[in-house]
Design a protein around this motif. Structure first.
Motif, PDB file in Angstrom:
ATOM      1  N   PRO A  83       0.842  -1.206   0.000  1.00 24.79           N
ATOM      2  CA  PRO A  83       0.000   0.000   0.000  1.00 24.79           C
ATOM      3  C   PRO A  83       0.875   1.253   0.000  1.00 24.79           C
ATOM      4  O   PRO A  83       2.051   1.210   0.394  1.00 24.79           O
ATOM      5  N   LEU A  84       0.310   2.356  -0.437  1.00 26.95           N
ATOM      6  CA  LEU A  84       1.079   3.593  -0.564  1.00 26.95           C
ATOM      7  C   LEU A  84       1.689   4.052   0.762  1.00 26.95           C
ATOM      8  O   LEU A  84       2.870   4.452   0.786  1.00 26.95           O
ATOM      9  N   PRO A  85       0.967   4.034   1.898  1.00 29.55           N
ATOM     10  CA  PRO A  85       1.618   4.452   3.156  1.00 29.55           C
ATOM     11  C   PRO A  85       2.824   3.597   3.516  1.00 29.55           C
ATOM     12  O   PRO A  85       3.835   4.115   4.006  1.00 29.55           O
ATOM     13  N   ARG A  86       2.758   2.273   3.282  1.00 28.80           N
ATOM     14  CA  ARG A  86       3.898   1.412   3.583  1.00 28.80           C
ATOM     15  C   ARG A  86       5.048   1.666   2.615  1.00 28.80           C
ATOM     16  O   ARG A  86       6.217   1.596   2.998  1.00 28.80           O
ATOM     17  N   LEU A  87       4.726   1.960   1.384  1.00 30.05           N
ATOM     18  CA  LEU A  87       5.769   2.246   0.413  1.00 30.05           C
ATOM     19  C   LEU A  87       6.529   3.523   0.757  1.00 30.05           C
ATOM     20  O   LEU A  87       7.763   3.592   0.632  1.00 30.05           O
ATOM     21  N   LEU A  88       5.812   4.545   1.230  1.00 30.61           N
ATOM     22  CA  LEU A  88       6.468   5.791   1.609  1.00 30.61           C
ATOM     23  C   LEU A  88       7.367   5.618   2.825  1.00 30.61           C
ATOM     24  O   LEU A  88       8.356   6.340   2.979  1.00 30.61           O
ATOM     25  N   GLU A  89       7.026   4.663   3.701  1.00 30.15           N
ATOM     26  CA  GLU A  89       7.861   4.426   4.875  1.00 30.15           C
ATOM     27  C   GLU A  89       9.230   3.870   4.513  1.00 30.15           C
ATOM     28  O   GLU A  89      10.189   4.035   5.268  1.00 30.15           O
ATOM     29  N   THR A  90       9.353   3.222   3.385  1.00 30.36           N
ATOM     30  CA  THR A  90      10.623   2.621   2.984  1.00 30.36           C
ATOM     31  C   THR A  90      11.536   3.592   2.250  1.00 30.36           C
ATOM     32  O   THR A  90      12.697   3.267   2.006  1.00 30.36           O
ATOM     33  N   LEU A  91      11.054   4.772   1.886  1.00 27.14           N
ATOM     34  CA  LEU A  91      11.845   5.720   1.097  1.00 27.14           C
ATOM     35  C   LEU A  91      12.683   6.608   2.005  1.00 27.14           C
ATOM     36  O   LEU A  91      12.222   7.070   3.051  1.00 27.14           O
ATOM     37  N   ASP A  92      13.925   6.850   1.607  1.00 28.30           N
ATOM     38  CA  ASP A  92      14.759   7.794   2.332  1.00 28.30           C
ATOM     39  C   ASP A  92      14.504   9.207   1.802  1.00 28.30           C
ATOM     40  O   ASP A  92      13.685   9.429   0.918  1.00 28.30           O
TER      41      ASP A  92
END
Length: 311
Positions: A83-92
């Protein structure tokens, strides 16, 4: 003549089972039945009882109502994207910044919305970015040799341009009227001027223009902030904040490149009715020098009035 007594004859009932109705009477002894112990054979069902009772289906073989058989169907185990919120958590930070820049380039209308939504940068956050560019510049210098040579300039030129462009972008953000607080403007200019001091003095004149132009831009910024500070609260920020000393020190380190800001500071401090802090220190130094000369020549106190009588 003897009388014949008629004895009644009892016929068995047509529905009565002669096997279950013995002819002899059954005596029931309560005392003997309660006194003897129960045996295991008594608890076991007899064959007659098992045959007489009709078999009943067990509970787990009974069909349940249709509404109880309906269960929540879960998705099967298969691959699917995050999901988009989880994907954003992985970005530096760098990856997220690159994604936002790409989206703004594809959709220019989102740029203004991001500017309105993003929090206002603070002095500390802006200086942290500038110091990171300065650190990258210092790390780009080659080992050995003169740091002011043309070879060193060619090696560090990309990092130098990145630092100067960032400085040129951040400085107007902390100038009036965009920055309403004069103290924030002065604090940023003080640290930004220190970063310019760290730039190398290149041996080639063309290369030295980068640092000279940076001094000119920061001097104009100092002049603008001093003019705005003189209009607010009687110029208390520059009169009692010691900014005249800091600006004088910056001007000395720059080789007089900030003289325009120094003149603006002196003009407003003189208009306020008091000498600047730097001028006060210069006056104290002059007094100490004259006293030292009078002590060495033996003329100290000759111009003082002579008191007659008790002290």
């Amino acid at each position: 003549m003897s009388s014949i007594v008629a004895t009644p004859v009892h016929f068995p009932h047509q529905h009565q089972n002669p096997r279950l109705s013995p002819s002899h009477p059954m005596s029931y002894n309560a005392t003997s039945s309660t006194g003897r112990k129960r045996k295991a054979e008594d608890d076991e069902p007899r064959a007659d009882d098992r045959m007489s009772t009709s078999p009943s289906p067990s509970l787990h073989h009974r069909p349940l109502p249709a509404q109880r058989l309906t269960k929540r169907l879960r998705p099967g185990t298969t691959g699917r994207p995050l999901p988009l919120p989880r994907l954003l958590e992985t970005l530096d930070t760098d990856s997220l910044r690159g994604i936002l820049q790409t989206i703004c380039q594809r959709h220019p209308g989102l740029g203004s919305e991001i500017e309105q939504t993003a929090p206002r940068p603070t002095v500390s956050s802006a200086l942290a970015v500038l110091k990171s560019y300065d650190t990258a510049l210092q790390a780009a210098f080659p080992f050995g040799g003169s740091p002011a040579s043309d070879y060193a300039y060619n090696r560090v030129r990309p990092a130098l341009i990145n630092l100067l462009e960032a400085l040129s972008d951040f400085t107007p953000n902390f100038l009036p009227p965009n920055e309403p607080q004069v103290s924030q403007s002065l604090s940023f200019l003080d640290s930004a001027t220190d970063i310019i001091h760290h730039l190398p003095d290149w041996s080639t004149f063309q290369h030295r223009l980068h640092k000279q132009n940076a001094y000119e831009e920061i001097s104009k910024a100092w002049t603008l902030v001093i003019k705005e500070a003189a209009k607010r609260a009687g110029g208390i920020h520059i009169q009692y904040g010691g900014w005249d000393q800091k600006l004088t020190k910056h001007n000395q380190q720059s080789g007089g490149k900030l003289q325009e800001a120094i003149d603006e500071m002196s003009k407003h401090l003189g208009w306020m009715g008091g000498p600047s802090t730097a001028q006060q220190h210069d006056g104290w130094n002059d007094d100490l020098t004259s006293v030292r000369q009078e002590l060495l020549s033996g003329t100290y106190g000759s111009n003082l009035p002579v008191h007659v009588g008790p002290w």
